[in-house]
Design a protein around this motif. Structure first.
Motif, PDB file in Angstrom:
ATOM      1  N   THR A 120      67.825 -49.221  -8.246  1.00 43.98           N
ATOM      2  CA  THR A 120      67.271 -47.874  -8.351  1.00 43.98           C
ATOM      3  C   THR A 120      65.770 -47.900  -8.636  1.00 43.98           C
ATOM      4  OG1 THR A 120      67.935 -47.812 -10.677  1.00 43.98           O
ATOM      5  CG2 THR A 120      69.430 -46.810  -9.083  1.00 43.98           C
ATOM      6  N   ASP A 121      65.285 -48.998  -9.203  1.00 42.26           N
ATOM      7  CA  ASP A 121      63.859 -49.093  -9.501  1.00 42.26           C
ATOM      8  C   ASP A 121      63.012 -49.310  -8.248  1.00 42.26           C
ATOM      9  OD1 ASP A 121      65.135 -51.665  -9.366  1.00 42.26           O
ATOM     10  OD2 ASP A 121      63.302 -52.569 -10.138  1.00 42.26           O
ATOM     11  N   THR A 123      63.305 -47.463  -5.383  1.00 37.65           N
ATOM     12  CA  THR A 123      63.096 -46.265  -4.577  1.00 37.65           C
ATOM     13  C   THR A 123      61.627 -45.844  -4.646  1.00 37.65           C
ATOM     14  OG1 THR A 123      63.583 -44.721  -6.380  1.00 37.65           O
ATOM     15  CG2 THR A 123      65.453 -45.466  -5.037  1.00 37.65           C
ATOM     16  N   ARG A 124      61.177 -45.226  -3.582  1.00 37.77           N
ATOM     17  CA  ARG A 124      59.783 -44.799  -3.543  1.00 37.77           C
ATOM     18  C   ARG A 124      59.495 -43.759  -4.628  1.00 37.77           C
ATOM     19  NH1 ARG A 124      56.517 -46.008   0.447  1.00 37.77           N
ATOM     20  NH2 ARG A 124      55.489 -43.957   0.501  1.00 37.77           N
ATOM     21  N   ALA A 125      60.479 -42.906  -4.911  1.00 33.38           N
ATOM     22  CA  ALA A 125      60.284 -41.910  -5.965  1.00 33.38           C
ATOM     23  C   ALA A 125      60.078 -42.586  -7.314  1.00 33.38           C
ATOM     24  CB  ALA A 125      61.490 -40.969  -6.023  1.00 33.38           C
ATOM     25  N   HIS A 126      60.886 -43.631  -7.596  1.00 40.58           N
ATOM     26  CA  HIS A 126      60.769 -44.337  -8.872  1.00 40.58           C
ATOM     27  C   HIS A 126      59.419 -45.027  -8.988  1.00 40.58           C
ATOM     28  CE1 HIS A 126      61.426 -47.485 -11.912  1.00 40.58           C
ATOM     29  NE2 HIS A 126      62.354 -46.680 -12.406  1.00 40.58           N
ATOM     30  N   GLN A 127      58.894 -45.510  -7.873  1.00 46.06           N
ATOM     31  CA  GLN A 127      57.624 -46.227  -7.897  1.00 46.06           C
ATOM     32  C   GLN A 127      56.412 -45.309  -7.733  1.00 46.06           C
ATOM     33  OE1 GLN A 127      57.736 -49.522  -5.162  1.00 46.06           O
ATOM     34  NE2 GLN A 127      59.319 -50.591  -6.331  1.00 46.06           N
ATOM     35  N   GLU A 139      67.250 -41.882  -3.790  1.00 43.55           N
ATOM     36  CA  GLU A 139      67.365 -41.723  -5.245  1.00 43.55           C
ATOM     37  C   GLU A 139      68.502 -40.766  -5.607  1.00 43.55           C
ATOM     38  OE1 GLU A 139      63.868 -39.160  -3.801  1.00 43.55           O
ATOM     39  OE2 GLU A 139      64.656 -41.178  -3.467  1.00 43.55           O
ATOM     40  N   ASP A 143      71.490 -42.185  -7.887  1.00 40.42           N
ATOM     41  CA  ASP A 143      71.729 -41.503  -9.165  1.00 40.42           C
ATOM     42  C   ASP A 143      73.169 -41.019  -9.252  1.00 40.42           C
ATOM     43  OD1 ASP A 143      69.128 -41.919  -9.945  1.00 40.42           O
ATOM     44  OD2 ASP A 143      68.449 -39.864  -9.519  1.00 40.42           O
TER      45      ASP A 143
END
Length: 360
Positions: A120-121, A123-127, A139, A143
């Motif tokens: 999950t780390d 994903t572009r959203a997380h980064q 994501e 999730d």
């Protein structure tokens, strides 16, 4: 003589469910269906995972709970573009409903999650990267699958959490009930729509044939496993991006297709140079396709190797070696190319339909 164990199977019409059904030899299988009838099940029961008591009246629900010995929960929204609300409604709330049935039935649950909950780390959203015009939101999917696992653990029922990686077609034939996930990338490569792949050459591409996943789940049911986590992955033997692209390209050559070999680049180069300079001026549909690919492939770029439980489940397939993985990938590429009429060799009589779904 002891009776056959009664197994309630959700998602029986999906990729994994349809492959699993014939593997549950010696079990009496009740397929919980919502829209699509399921050939091969011993019984079919119409229900709704998102409704109280699975959409059954109180008497029918109690009767079901009194009979079931095990629940194999394969049903899930696996598409990255289905929206947060719908994805969580089935993958989280629906899983909680199934766990409640398992508790009422005093049964055991085999919950199919995904190995990608460990990424999950990535994903572009997380980064902190923008999604551009992408409709794909991995994501939301990840999730919801993490929340589904937590719902199972919080219920306190005896449960095995099963985490397959990307599922491709049958190892021997490449056949699959619906094209999903990796097939979409392969299709783009064969048609020359992906001149570059935003994944470094060394990144592992972890996939497993559907029959390996199905056989492992069936072995867990036969064994009567009641707890733990089972990873159905390629593990340390996962192909690198470079090698996977080589196998796909070589298979295209063998099929007489003129598929250009893509360039592999890191996501940082895409964000700094390629997207703002080259992609921004393309047709909106092309930009959206590129941004969707960027969102999906982010889960592989510099990804850590998954653990694997293959070879550790009695009666299940052994760990896959590199040669076996390459052979399975070749079969999936060839099957899809023929099914879509991309070669002169006709497809088998029963071909898969296109799907926008992704890894289980």
């Amino acid at each position: 003589m002891s009776r056959s164990p009664i197994v309630l199977l959700t998602g029986a019409s999906g990729v994994l469910g349809s492959a699993l059904l014939p593997e549950l030899v010696g079990c009496h299988v009740i397929a919980l269906t919502h829209r699509t009838p399921v050939p091969g099940a011993d019984e079919q029961l119409h229900g709704d995972l998102t409704a109280p008591r699975l959409g059954l009246n109180q008497a029918a629900y109690k009767q079901l709970a009194a009979r079931v010995d095990a629940v194999v929960h394969c049903a899930a929204i696996t598409g990255f573009s289905s929206g947060q609300e719908a994805t969580h409604a089935l993958n989280q709330a629906g899983t909680a409903q199934m766990a409640r049935l398992v508790a009422d039935a005093d049964a055991v649950m085999y919950h199919v999650s995904t190995a990608f909950v460990a990424r999950t780390d990535l994903t572009r959203a997380h980064q902190g990267h923008g999604s551009g015009e992408a409709t794909a939101r991995p994501e939301d999917y990840l999730d919801s699958k993490r929340a589904g696992e937590e719902a199972v653990r919080a219920s306190g029922v005896p449960a095995v959490i099963i985490r397959p990686s990307v599922v491709i077609g049958d190892a021997a034939t490449g056949a699959i009930s619906a094209f999903q996930g990796m097939h979409g990338i392969i299709h783009g490569l064969l048609r020359g729509l992906l001149p570059l792949v935003p994944v470094p050459a060394h990144s592992p591409i972890d996939f497993v044939p559907q029959d390996v996943v199905a056989s492992t789940i069936a072995a867990l049911v036969r064994e009567g496993r009641r707890e733990g986590e089972v990873w159905i992955t390629a593990g340390n033997n996962a192909l690198t991006t470079e090698r996977a692209l080589q196998v796909i390209g070589d298979t295209a050559d063998e099929l007489g297709m003129d598929a250009a070999r893509p360039r592999m680049v890191g996501p940082d180069i895409v964000d700094r140079l390629i997207r703002p300079v080259f992609i921004a001026n393309l047709h909106p549909r092309t930009r959206r396709r590129f941004d969707d690919m960027l969102a999906m492939t982010a889960l592989f770029a510099d990804g850590r190797l998954f653990p694997t439980s293959l070879g550790q489940v009695p009666g299940a397939p052994a760990e896959l070696n590199t040669s076996e993985l390459e052979a399975a990938l070749r079969m999936s590429v060839a099957y899809m190319a023929r099914a879509k009429g991309m070669t002169r060799t006709p497809a088998p009589a029963s071909t898969a339909s296109e799907s926008v779904q992704v890894p289980a």
